[in-house]
Design a protein around this motif. Structure first.
Motif, PDB file in Angstrom:
ATOM      1  N   GLY A 373       0.638  -1.137   0.134  1.00 46.75           N
ATOM      2  CA  GLY A 373      -0.028  -0.168   0.102  1.00 46.75           C
ATOM      3  C   GLY A 373       0.943   1.253  -0.121  1.00 46.75           C
ATOM      4  O   GLY A 373       2.053   1.186   0.044  1.00 46.75           O
ATOM      5  N   ILE A 374       0.343   2.352  -0.092  1.00 46.37           N
ATOM      6  CA  ILE A 374       0.835   3.618  -0.103  1.00 46.37           C
ATOM      7  C   ILE A 374       0.284   4.523   1.189  1.00 46.37           C
ATOM      8  O   ILE A 374      -0.583   4.482   1.808  1.00 46.37           O
ATOM      9  CB  ILE A 374       0.453   4.568  -1.478  1.00 46.37           C
ATOM     10  CG1 ILE A 374      -0.933   4.787  -1.470  1.00 46.37           C
ATOM     11  CG2 ILE A 374       1.050   3.693  -2.502  1.00 46.37           C
ATOM     12  CD1 ILE A 374      -1.235   5.665  -2.725  1.00 46.37           C
ATOM     13  N   ARG A 375       1.095   5.394   1.658  1.00 46.78           N
ATOM     14  CA  ARG A 375       0.881   6.124   2.600  1.00 46.78           C
ATOM     15  C   ARG A 375       1.285   7.757   2.233  1.00 46.78           C
ATOM     16  O   ARG A 375       2.172   8.104   1.709  1.00 46.78           O
ATOM     17  CB  ARG A 375       1.865   6.004   3.877  1.00 46.78           C
ATOM     18  CG  ARG A 375       1.615   4.488   4.403  1.00 46.78           C
ATOM     19  CD  ARG A 375       0.311   4.283   4.949  1.00 46.78           C
ATOM     20  NE  ARG A 375       0.133   2.930   5.569  1.00 46.78           N
ATOM     21  CZ  ARG A 375      -0.360   1.896   5.092  1.00 46.78           C
ATOM     22  NH1 ARG A 375      -0.760   2.219   3.698  1.00 46.78           N
ATOM     23  NH2 ARG A 375      -0.569   0.778   5.415  1.00 46.78           N
ATOM     24  N   LEU A 376       0.212   8.480   2.696  1.00 48.60           N
ATOM     25  CA  LEU A 376       0.301   9.868   2.389  1.00 48.60           C
ATOM     26  C   LEU A 376       0.341  10.685   3.684  1.00 48.60           C
ATOM     27  O   LEU A 376      -0.747  10.462   4.444  1.00 48.60           O
ATOM     28  CB  LEU A 376      -1.068  10.455   1.454  1.00 48.60           C
ATOM     29  CG  LEU A 376      -1.169  11.787   0.978  1.00 48.60           C
ATOM     30  CD1 LEU A 376       0.069  12.102  -0.128  1.00 48.60           C
ATOM     31  CD2 LEU A 376      -2.132  12.028   0.044  1.00 48.60           C
ATOM     32  N   LYS A 377       1.183  11.509   3.914  1.00 54.70           N
ATOM     33  CA  LYS A 377       1.179  12.050   5.241  1.00 54.70           C
ATOM     34  C   LYS A 377       0.506  13.567   5.222  1.00 54.70           C
ATOM     35  O   LYS A 377       0.181  14.144   4.574  1.00 54.70           O
ATOM     36  CB  LYS A 377       2.743  12.588   5.451  1.00 54.70           C
ATOM     37  CG  LYS A 377       2.922  13.396   6.854  1.00 54.70           C
ATOM     38  CD  LYS A 377       2.701  12.271   7.870  1.00 54.70           C
ATOM     39  CE  LYS A 377       3.821  11.103   7.972  1.00 54.70           C
ATOM     40  NZ  LYS A 377       5.176  11.676   8.034  1.00 54.70           N
ATOM     41  N   TRP A 378      -0.654  13.260   6.391  1.00 57.43           N
ATOM     42  CA  TRP A 378      -1.866  14.206   6.652  1.00 57.43           C
ATOM     43  C   TRP A 378      -1.149  15.383   7.497  1.00 57.43           C
ATOM     44  O   TRP A 378      -1.300  16.460   7.277  1.00 57.43           O
ATOM     45  CB  TRP A 378      -3.229  13.552   7.105  1.00 57.43           C
ATOM     46  CG  TRP A 378      -3.850  14.593   7.668  1.00 57.43           C
ATOM     47  CD1 TRP A 378      -4.194  15.071   8.739  1.00 57.43           C
ATOM     48  CD2 TRP A 378      -4.941  15.435   6.734  1.00 57.43           C
ATOM     49  NE1 TRP A 378      -5.179  16.083   8.821  1.00 57.43           N
ATOM     50  CE2 TRP A 378      -5.504  16.166   7.319  1.00 57.43           C
ATOM     51  CE3 TRP A 378      -5.153  15.368   5.422  1.00 57.43           C
ATOM     52  CZ2 TRP A 378      -6.758  17.010   6.996  1.00 57.43           C
ATOM     53  CZ3 TRP A 378      -5.972  16.236   4.645  1.00 57.43           C
ATOM     54  CH2 TRP A 378      -6.946  17.354   5.511  1.00 57.43           C
ATOM     55  N   SER A 379      -0.582  15.195   8.559  1.00 56.95           N
ATOM     56  CA  SER A 379       0.143  15.880   9.531  1.00 56.95           C
ATOM     57  C   SER A 379       1.052  15.476   9.768  1.00 56.95           C
ATOM     58  O   SER A 379       1.462  14.460  10.598  1.00 56.95           O
ATOM     59  CB  SER A 379      -0.969  16.136  10.799  1.00 56.95           C
ATOM     60  OG  SER A 379      -0.145  16.863  11.844  1.00 56.95           O
ATOM     61  N   LYS A 380       2.425  16.295   9.520  1.00 53.99           N
ATOM     62  CA  LYS A 380       3.663  15.877  10.128  1.00 53.99           C
ATOM     63  C   LYS A 380       4.085  16.034  11.519  1.00 53.99           C
ATOM     64  O   LYS A 380       4.869  15.576  12.069  1.00 53.99           O
ATOM     65  CB  LYS A 380       4.983  16.686   9.058  1.00 53.99           C
ATOM     66  CG  LYS A 380       4.893  18.211   9.246  1.00 53.99           C
ATOM     67  CD  LYS A 380       5.683  18.958   8.422  1.00 53.99           C
ATOM     68  CE  LYS A 380       5.765  20.398   8.290  1.00 53.99           C
ATOM     69  NZ  LYS A 380       4.306  20.818   7.737  1.00 53.99           N
ATOM     70  N   LEU A 381       3.411  16.959  12.084  1.00 50.55           N
ATOM     71  CA  LEU A 381       3.306  17.233  13.568  1.00 50.55           C
ATOM     72  C   LEU A 381       3.055  15.932  14.376  1.00 50.55           C
ATOM     73  O   LEU A 381       3.666  15.715  15.380  1.00 50.55           O
ATOM     74  CB  LEU A 381       2.674  18.517  14.092  1.00 50.55           C
ATOM     75  CG  LEU A 381       3.291  19.680  13.388  1.00 50.55           C
ATOM     76  CD1 LEU A 381       2.592  21.039  13.638  1.00 50.55           C
ATOM     77  CD2 LEU A 381       4.794  19.862  13.952  1.00 50.55           C
ATOM     78  N   THR A 382       1.734  15.496  14.266  1.00 48.44           N
ATOM     79  CA  THR A 382       1.136  14.372  14.762  1.00 48.44           C
ATOM     80  C   THR A 382       1.508  13.062  14.072  1.00 48.44           C
ATOM     81  O   THR A 382       0.916  11.864  14.481  1.00 48.44           O
ATOM     82  CB  THR A 382      -0.280  14.680  15.152  1.00 48.44           C
ATOM     83  OG1 THR A 382      -0.959  14.579  13.942  1.00 48.44           O
ATOM     84  CG2 THR A 382      -0.758  15.705  15.896  1.00 48.44           C
ATOM     85  N   ASN A 383       2.229  12.913  12.909  1.00 42.97           N
ATOM     86  CA  ASN A 383       2.432  11.711  12.168  1.00 42.97           C
ATOM     87  C   ASN A 383       1.213  11.025  11.792  1.00 42.97           C
ATOM     88  O   ASN A 383       1.193   9.713  11.789  1.00 42.97           O
ATOM     89  CB  ASN A 383       3.439  10.929  13.226  1.00 42.97           C
ATOM     90  CG  ASN A 383       4.219  10.065  12.250  1.00 42.97           C
ATOM     91  OD1 ASN A 383       4.477  10.210  11.108  1.00 42.97           O
ATOM     92  ND2 ASN A 383       4.688   8.842  12.634  1.00 42.97           N
ATOM     93  N   THR A 384       0.054  11.829  11.508  1.00 44.96           N
ATOM     94  CA  THR A 384      -0.946  11.113  10.983  1.00 44.96           C
ATOM     95  C   THR A 384      -1.058  10.905   9.577  1.00 44.96           C
ATOM     96  O   THR A 384      -0.496  11.930   8.886  1.00 44.96           O
ATOM     97  CB  THR A 384      -2.210  12.173  11.278  1.00 44.96           C
ATOM     98  OG1 THR A 384      -2.305  12.606  12.477  1.00 44.96           O
ATOM     99  CG2 THR A 384      -3.446  11.501  10.836  1.00 44.96           C
TER     100      THR A 384
END
Length: 408
Positions: A373-384
């Motif tokens: 699968g792939i991962r797209l970083k939503w928030s770099k501060l909370t690692n979401t």
């Protein structure tokens, strides 16, 4: 039950080992971020699109533990059981205290509707109070779930498919108290209520496993639980190191409204290792083992693939594909970065399971699956992150899985 329990316990002891010198996972991340290129996320991209300032600014990672994150995202999946499924997922990540030791809390909601007229709404909570003295876990669900059940055991095929319809309400609430560093104990209450249960095949030419096991119009499982937990992860939504173990013993009682007395034991064990050690890449291991004993659980409360807290077990198979009185499950996943700025990542995974056959309750053959699968970083501060996976199982089984944050 005993031989399955002890075999599984021995097999998974290594997951409980925490390496010496293990650091706060977010601190590891912040050090790596500072040494590399500027990190960006989807929010940065959105700001650039809708702002005159086209410069993506670097984040101040020193305040990572104080930041909040909220995401509302569309969800879509496809499995044999649901067909095309659409909905809205939300995740809110926050801290209840500015204290640096306090772990991140999160609240997740899932509301979906499928082409087969299946409706579900779910609220999952994982709240940590100041200095992690109390961990409050909630799991509340409502399902209108016309679907397919495939019978009991690991030797069933898609030809065993049996159409059923039912309504389901779940209310689980657990509170754990810190008794030492990394160890929490607590109690909980659990209710599963299924009603308007019926088979919708029309005139069956065969007797289904549901009928053999006991088809009733409704079922109630109500009981207390005792819980022991170890959690060295700082970010439970997207761990970057540490380990996790939760052992839950549940006793369902007629006195509390259950149709009958029965008991269960769930062991959820996880381990996260940086590999290579100086990178952000992670090898993650997960063992989820679920046993019932001292009575017969209602059919739809039996251990089943995909019915863990976040219905994430068994990527590659539809929810409920394998069901039995006992379930042993193992999964491994490698998580790696694709872009140096952290925006895009990927995973490859494999899992294997075995369930108790019916009616002799001997464990079935090993049932494997794999995917990526792939991962797209939503928030770099909370690692979401936003996660999209594709899994392939045996017998032509396959499916797409959408998540906010990692599967485990």
């Amino acid at each position: 039950m005993n031989k399955y329990f002890f075999h599984t316990l021995i097999l998974n002891i290594f997951l409980l080992h925490t390496a010496k010198g293990e650091s706060n996972s977010l601190e590891i991340d912040s050090t790596i971020h500072q040494k590399q290129v500027k990190q960006i996320d989807v929010k940065d991209i959105i700001k650039v699109i809708f702002s005159k300032d086209t410069t993506i600014k670097n984040a101040n990672f020193k305040i990572v533990n104080k930041d909040k994150s909220f995401a509302v995202l569309p969800a879509f999946n496809y499995t044999i059981v649901t067909g095309f499924l659409f909905g809205v997922n939300t995740v809110q990540t926050f801290k209840t205290s500015a204290d640096s030791l306090t772990k991140q809390s999160n609240i997740r909601t899932f509301t979906t509707y499928s082409q087969f007229k299946q409706f579900s709404t779910i609220i999952n909570t994982n709240i940590w109070t100041k200095k992690n003295k109390l961990n409050v876990l909630g799991d509340y669900r409502f399902y209108k779930f016309p679907s397919t059940t495939y019978g009991l055991g690991g030797n069933t095929t898609f030809e065993n498919a049996n159409l059923v319809d039912y309504l389901h309400f779940r209310a689980y609430q657990v509170a754990l108290r810190k008794i030492s560093n990394g160890i929490d104990i607590g109690i909980g209450y659990h209710l599963d209520y299924h009603w308007k249960i019926r088979e919708t095949n029309g005139d069956n030419i065969f007797v289904t496993d549901l009928q053999k096991y006991g088809l009733t119009a409704n079922s109630i499982s109500s009981g207390f639980s005792f819980n022991i937990q170890h959690d060295s992860r700082t970010n439970s939504s997207n761990p970057t190191g540490g380990s996790y173990a939760n052992i839950q013993y549940r006793y369902n009682l007629k006195l509390l409204g259950s149709n009958q007395n029965w008991q269960s034991l769930v062991m959820d064990l996880r381990k996260y290792i940086h590999f290579p050690s100086n990178s952000k890449n992670i090898i993650a291991f997960w063992s989820y083992n679920w046993f019932t004993f001292a009575g017969n659980a209602p059919y739809f409360d039996l251990p089943s693939i995909g019915w863990d807290t976040y219905y994430n077990t068994g990527r590659g198979y539809p929810i409920g594909r394998f069901r039995g009185k006992n379930l042993v499950y193992l999964e491994g996943e490698y998580r790696f970065g694709i872009t140096r700025n952290g925006l895009l990542g990927g995973v490859v995974f494999t899992n294997a399971q075995s369930v108790a056959n019916y009616p002799n309750n001997g464990m079935s053959k090993i049932i494997p699956a794999f995917g990526g699968g792939i991962r797209l970083k939503w928030s770099k501060l909370t690692n979401t992150t936003i996660a999209l996976d594709y899994g392939i199982g045996i017998g032509g089984s396959k499916g797409v899985v959408f998540n906010i944050n990692e599967v485990f």
